[in-house]
Write a protein that holds these residues in place. Structure first.
Motif, PDB file in Angstrom:
ATOM      1  N   GLY A  87     -11.572  76.698  30.580  1.00  0.00           N
ATOM      2  CA  GLY A  87     -10.245  76.276  30.146  1.00  0.00           C
ATOM      3  C   GLY A  87      -9.724  77.106  28.997  1.00  0.00           C
ATOM      4  N   GLY A  88     -10.422  77.110  27.880  1.00  0.00           N
ATOM      5  CA  GLY A  88     -10.005  77.902  26.739  1.00  0.00           C
ATOM      6  C   GLY A  88     -10.501  77.333  25.438  1.00  0.00           C
ATOM      7  N   LEU A  89     -10.249  78.106  24.388  1.00  0.00           N
ATOM      8  CA  LEU A  89     -10.627  77.725  23.029  1.00  0.00           C
ATOM      9  C   LEU A  89      -9.408  77.939  22.146  1.00  0.00           C
ATOM     10  CD1 LEU A  89     -13.989  78.777  21.329  1.00  0.00           C
ATOM     11  CD2 LEU A  89     -11.886  78.505  20.043  1.00  0.00           C
ATOM     12  N   ARG A  90      -8.999  76.907  21.437  1.00  0.00           N
ATOM     13  CA  ARG A  90      -7.794  76.965  20.606  1.00  0.00           C
ATOM     14  C   ARG A  90      -8.173  76.721  19.149  1.00  0.00           C
ATOM     15  NH1 ARG A  90      -2.011  74.773  20.944  1.00  0.00           N
ATOM     16  NH2 ARG A  90      -1.590  73.976  18.852  1.00  0.00           N
ATOM     17  N   VAL A  91      -7.667  77.596  18.271  1.00  0.00           N
ATOM     18  CA  VAL A  91      -7.863  77.433  16.833  1.00  0.00           C
ATOM     19  C   VAL A  91      -6.528  77.032  16.230  1.00  0.00           C
ATOM     20  CG1 VAL A  91      -8.629  78.506  14.690  1.00  0.00           C
ATOM     21  CG2 VAL A  91      -9.651  79.211  16.878  1.00  0.00           C
ATOM     22  N   ASP A  92      -6.439  75.801  15.714  1.00  0.00           N
ATOM     23  CA  ASP A  92      -5.179  75.297  15.174  1.00  0.00           C
ATOM     24  C   ASP A  92      -4.785  76.029  13.894  1.00  0.00           C
ATOM     25  OD1 ASP A  92      -4.645  73.581  17.207  1.00  0.00           O
ATOM     26  OD2 ASP A  92      -5.306  71.760  16.176  1.00  0.00           O
ATOM     27  N   SER A  93      -3.522  75.896  13.510  1.00  0.00           N
ATOM     28  CA  SER A  93      -2.952  76.693  12.422  1.00  0.00           C
ATOM     29  C   SER A  93      -3.595  76.434  11.062  1.00  0.00           C
ATOM     30  CB  SER A  93      -1.442  76.447  12.339  1.00  0.00           C
ATOM     31  OG  SER A  93      -1.181  75.073  12.134  1.00  0.00           O
ATOM     32  N   ALA A  94      -4.166  75.252  10.854  1.00  0.00           N
ATOM     33  CA  ALA A  94      -4.776  74.933   9.560  1.00  0.00           C
ATOM     34  C   ALA A  94      -6.270  75.240   9.531  1.00  0.00           C
ATOM     35  CB  ALA A  94      -4.556  73.460   9.225  1.00  0.00           C
ATOM     36  N   ALA A  95      -6.793  75.846  10.592  1.00  0.00           N
ATOM     37  CA  ALA A  95      -8.238  76.001  10.718  1.00  0.00           C
ATOM     38  C   ALA A  95      -8.653  77.466  10.735  1.00  0.00           C
ATOM     39  CB  ALA A  95      -8.728  75.315  11.985  1.00  0.00           C
ATOM     40  N   THR A  96      -9.874  77.711  10.236  1.00  0.00           N
ATOM     41  CA  THR A  96     -10.530  79.010  10.348  1.00  0.00           C
ATOM     42  C   THR A  96     -11.798  78.829  11.173  1.00  0.00           C
ATOM     43  OG1 THR A  96      -9.690  79.844   8.225  1.00  0.00           O
ATOM     44  CG2 THR A  96     -11.672  80.882   9.113  1.00  0.00           C
ATOM     45  N   LEU A  97     -11.905  79.584  12.244  1.00  0.00           N
ATOM     46  CA  LEU A  97     -13.098  79.543  13.072  1.00  0.00           C
ATOM     47  C   LEU A  97     -13.925  80.793  12.802  1.00  0.00           C
ATOM     48  CD1 LEU A  97     -14.869  78.411  15.347  1.00  0.00           C
ATOM     49  CD2 LEU A  97     -13.415  79.663  16.977  1.00  0.00           C
ATOM     50  N   THR A  98     -15.168  80.589  12.391  1.00  0.00           N
ATOM     51  CA  THR A  98     -16.105  81.684  12.151  1.00  0.00           C
ATOM     52  C   THR A  98     -17.140  81.708  13.271  1.00  0.00           C
ATOM     53  OG1 THR A  98     -15.821  81.478   9.754  1.00  0.00           O
ATOM     54  CG2 THR A  98     -17.767  82.660  10.537  1.00  0.00           C
ATOM     55  N   ILE A  99     -17.314  82.872  13.886  1.00  0.00           N
ATOM     56  CA  ILE A  99     -18.286  83.038  14.973  1.00  0.00           C
ATOM     57  C   ILE A  99     -19.272  84.114  14.551  1.00  0.00           C
ATOM     58  CG2 ILE A  99     -18.601  83.548  17.418  1.00  0.00           C
ATOM     59  CD1 ILE A  99     -15.654  82.837  17.828  1.00  0.00           C
ATOM     60  N   ARG A 100     -20.553  83.728  14.455  1.00  0.00           N
ATOM     61  CA  ARG A 100     -21.586  84.663  14.011  1.00  0.00           C
ATOM     62  C   ARG A 100     -22.750  84.675  14.994  1.00  0.00           C
ATOM     63  NH1 ARG A 100     -20.926  82.449   8.440  1.00  0.00           N
ATOM     64  NH2 ARG A 100     -22.633  81.016   8.987  1.00  0.00           N
ATOM     65  N   ASN A 101     -23.265  85.876  15.271  1.00  0.00           N
ATOM     66  CA  ASN A 101     -24.518  86.019  16.017  1.00  0.00           C
ATOM     67  C   ASN A 101     -24.514  85.189  17.302  1.00  0.00           C
ATOM     68  OD1 ASN A 101     -25.580  87.581  13.808  1.00  0.00           O
ATOM     69  ND2 ASN A 101     -25.947  85.654  12.738  1.00  0.00           N
ATOM     70  N   THR A 102     -23.434  85.267  18.034  1.00  0.00           N
ATOM     71  CA  THR A 102     -23.246  84.405  19.204  1.00  0.00           C
ATOM     72  C   THR A 102     -22.551  85.186  20.312  1.00  0.00           C
ATOM     73  OG1 THR A 102     -23.070  82.422  17.820  1.00  0.00           O
ATOM     74  CG2 THR A 102     -22.139  82.282  20.030  1.00  0.00           C
ATOM     75  N   THR A 103     -22.921  84.870  21.560  1.00  0.00           N
ATOM     76  CA  THR A 103     -22.204  85.402  22.715  1.00  0.00           C
ATOM     77  C   THR A 103     -21.433  84.277  23.379  1.00  0.00           C
ATOM     78  OG1 THR A 103     -23.846  87.142  23.111  1.00  0.00           O
ATOM     79  CG2 THR A 103     -22.407  86.560  24.938  1.00  0.00           C
ATOM     80  N   LEU A 104     -20.133  84.479  23.524  1.00  0.00           N
ATOM     81  CA  LEU A 104     -19.273  83.530  24.224  1.00  0.00           C
ATOM     82  C   LEU A 104     -18.966  84.095  25.607  1.00  0.00           C
ATOM     83  CD1 LEU A 104     -16.727  82.531  21.426  1.00  0.00           C
ATOM     84  CD2 LEU A 104     -18.644  81.193  22.267  1.00  0.00           C
ATOM     85  N   PHE A 105     -19.280  83.318  26.646  1.00  0.00           N
ATOM     86  CA  PHE A 105     -19.017  83.691  28.030  1.00  0.00           C
ATOM     87  C   PHE A 105     -17.817  82.879  28.512  1.00  0.00           C
ATOM     88  CE2 PHE A 105     -23.455  84.533  27.285  1.00  0.00           C
ATOM     89  CZ  PHE A 105     -23.757  85.665  28.027  1.00  0.00           C
TER      90      PHE A 105
END
Length: 458
Positions: free
Chosen positions: A186-204
């Motif tokens: 479906g998807g991944l949504r980051v809202d306007s007030a949020a910071t998403l940090t992605i480390r050492n990870t594989t997203l498929f």
């Protein structure tokens, strides 16, 4: 009716009757001779079915093979069964008969007539194994003949436990760091007030899934790719095919995005930075030591934004590798190489303009240093401004870079440039260690003979 016509009529009826009866008589005798001799055996188009890796609980694609009877008599199959029953997750259909895992994974009373064949279909839906690494699964499909002879085909695959996410919304500051792969539907949504940090990870990402960023995304040592682990052809895994997922969109409200030591590959587009009010000292995107590769659209497309790229590779895109529509772009020691393999109608390696359609986007600065801009076409560098437009800013500067474009007589805005032409002894794909167009394998480190030593991202 005359006697002659009557005789002709009776003769035609006899002939028609014979034509109808002959195949019936032939069919009654065809294949009725079955043998129980232990020397009569089946032949197989393969002795093993080796599957690609699958995510646990997610079904594989369908594999198939043929079973032949090359003996002089028909063969009856007492049964066909999975040796381990329903323990491994393999699912089998033999000549239209499904080996139901709820009833012992076995089917009986099948026949293969003399000189005939049947087709077998195999799929795998593996159970979770609780391990971090892919685990091998092996079973055998056993064919037991009426004679008591048993023959088998080996089934083999790998299953990888993953986290399965559906339509994820990040509405507060969050961190993703996972040793397990994450499959996004479906998807991944980051809202306007949020910071998403992605480390050492594989997203498929599953087909059509992507990331929409209204707030901020920070990626460090992350991989963004499609979720197909199987092969399109024996030589070509889907991981080398573009358009496997949607890509990353930075919406108008998104600022201070940072991507370091990460890779985005095989998407519809790599990153699209939507148009927003230009703020000179507020950077929309910074990328360092990162790769965007093999996209079915643009690699990185920025509208009226401030972006910075350092030691980045953007390569093989159907659209432009890097397209800058106004704003500011600072590009240092990057490799922009346009060798997209699936279409001759590919974009430029670098495009920079001060407009898009009817919209004016002042180009405050397009600055490049220490970089490589090359590709298949004779000219892969496109700087464009509207005719008779002297009011919209169009500022650019290139220094100490290799550019595949006709020589531009401008020593103010092009300083220390190495101009590349198709006539050069070393040019285009010859700069790089490996451009394997048949198997779609690419290594954009510089070859020892390259004239671009000291330039680019490696």
């Amino acid at each position: 009716m005359t006697r002659r016509k009557l005789l002709q009529f009776l003769l035609s009826v006899q002939i028609a009757s014979a034509l109808v009866c002959c195949p019936l008589l032939y069919g009654c005798n065809d294949g009725d001779d079955f043998t129980t001799s232990p020397t009569a055996k089946l032949s197989f188009s393969t002795d093993s079915v080796v599957m690609d890796t699958v995510f646990s609980t997610i079904g594989s694609r369908t594999y198939d093979f043929w079973v032949f009877n090359r003996s002089r008599s028909g063969l009856r199959l007492q049964n066909v069964r999975l040796r381990q029953g329903n323990q491994t997750g393999f699912r089998v259909n033999v000549d239209g008969s499904y080996l139901d895992n709820t009833t012992g994974s076995i089917v009986g009373d099948l026949e293969v007539r003399e000189g005939d064949s049947i087709r077998v279909f195999v799929e795998l839906t593996a159970p979770k194994n609780g391990k971090l690494e892919p685990q091998q699964l092996t079973d055998e499909l056993v064919f037991r003949l009426e004679s008591g002879v048993e023959q088998s085909v080996v089934l083999q695959g790998y299953a990888w436990d993953a986290l399965l996410w559906h339509d994820v919304v990040v509405n507060s500051d969050s961190t993703i760091e996972s040793r397990k792969p994450i499959v996004v539907y479906g998807g991944l949504r980051v809202d306007s007030a949020a910071t998403l940090t992605i480390r050492n990870t594989t997203l498929f990402f599953h087909d059509k899934a992507g990331i929409d960023v209204y707030g901020t995304i920070v990626a460090d040592s992350a991989v963004f790719r499609g979720d197909r682990l199987d092969h399109m052809f024996d030589y070509l895994p889907y991981d080398r095919v573009s358009g496997q997922w949607r890509g990353i969109r930075l919406c108008a409200s998104s600022f201070r995005n940072r991507i370091v030591a990460s890779e985005i590959r095989n998407a519809e587009y790599g990153i699209v930075c939507d148009s927003a009010a230009f703020v000179e000292n507020l950077q929309r995107l910074y990328m360092e030591r990162s790769v965007i590769h093999n996209c079915k659209g643009p690699g990185l497309q920025a509208y009226n934004a401030s972006i910075g790229l350092l030691n980045c590779q953007i390569t093989n895109t159907l659209g432009d590798c890097l397209a800058v529509y106004g704003g500011v772009a600072v590009v240092e020691h990057c490799t922009l190489a346009q060798f997209y393999p699936f279409s001759a109608d590919r974009g430029a390696a670098l495009r920079f303009t001060n407009y898009y359609g009817d919209y004016a986007y002042p180009l405050h600065a397009m600055q490049m240093a220490g970089s490589i801009v090359t590709g298949y076409a004779d000219d892969v560098l496109m700087g464009e401004t509207r005719k008779n437009d002297s009011t919209t800013l169009f500022n650019f500067y290139f220094e100490n870079s290799l550019l595949r474009t006709p020589v531009i007589e401008d020593t103010v805005r092009f300083v220390g440039v190495r101009w590349e032409t198709p006539k050069d002894s070393i040019q285009g794909k010859q700069h790089f260690k490996l451009i394997d167009e048949n198997n779609l394998i690419y290594d954009f480190h510089l070859d020892s003979l390259s004239t671009a030593q000291g330039l680019g991202c490696y």
